[in-house]
Design an enzyme around this catalytic site. Sequence first.
Site, PDB file in Angstrom:
ATOM      1  CD  GLU A  34      -3.035 -61.518  -5.092  1.00  0.00           C
ATOM      2  OE1 GLU A  34      -2.144 -61.176  -4.412  1.00  0.00           O
ATOM      3  OE2 GLU A  34      -3.647 -60.720  -5.588  1.00  0.00           O
ATOM      4  CG  ASP A  35      -4.936 -64.312  -9.112  1.00  0.00           C
ATOM      5  OD1 ASP A  35      -5.583 -64.051  -8.003  1.00  0.00           O
ATOM      6  OD2 ASP A  35      -4.264 -63.375  -9.628  1.00  0.00           O
TER       7      ASP A  35
END
Length: 190
Positions: free
Chosen positions: A73-74
């Site tokens: 996600e990051d």
Amino acid sequence: MKDKAAAPARHPLSTLARAAAFAAERHQGQQRKDAARSPYISHPLAVVDVLVHEAGVTDVIVLCAALLHDVIEDTPTSPDELHAHFGAEIALVVMEVSDDKTLSTAQRKQLQIEHAPRLSTPARLVKLADKICNLRDMLHAPPMGWSTARRRAYFDWAGQVIDGLRGAHGGLEAIFDAIHARHRELAERD
Ligand code: ZN
């Protein structure tokens, strides 16, 4: 690094150590949103700490997925890369708990609620510990600039996600419920 990473793990703890190193490398330079701007890696480490010390979880698949739960996600990490480094089982759990970043925040939040009942048990454990850590941060080291209303919306939403995956671990659910009740208590005072 690639040659080393491709070597099969001899011992489950070797995979855990590699997952910690991989997460630290990928999250390097990233910070949490608290006033202290804590290094991002402190979050996945806190999630593992909750699983091991508060829930007694020793399944290395779960613990590795917890360390890696935000890299898709990051950070610029692909599912294939995770698969190559850590195998299908760990990669799948991380994918289960990763939002699709091409969607809007509202859509992602709605999908977390909808997907919760379909998560595997390892993914439920990671999700529970993640939400416990996020609610704790919200109490003790809240993101800078978040209004009371925004925090309230966050813990209402977290409660809805967790309600969809109950039955995986009574102990973690009780910890979550206690923090959630504490938030509600404080919100009612405002
Ligand atoms: Zn997280």
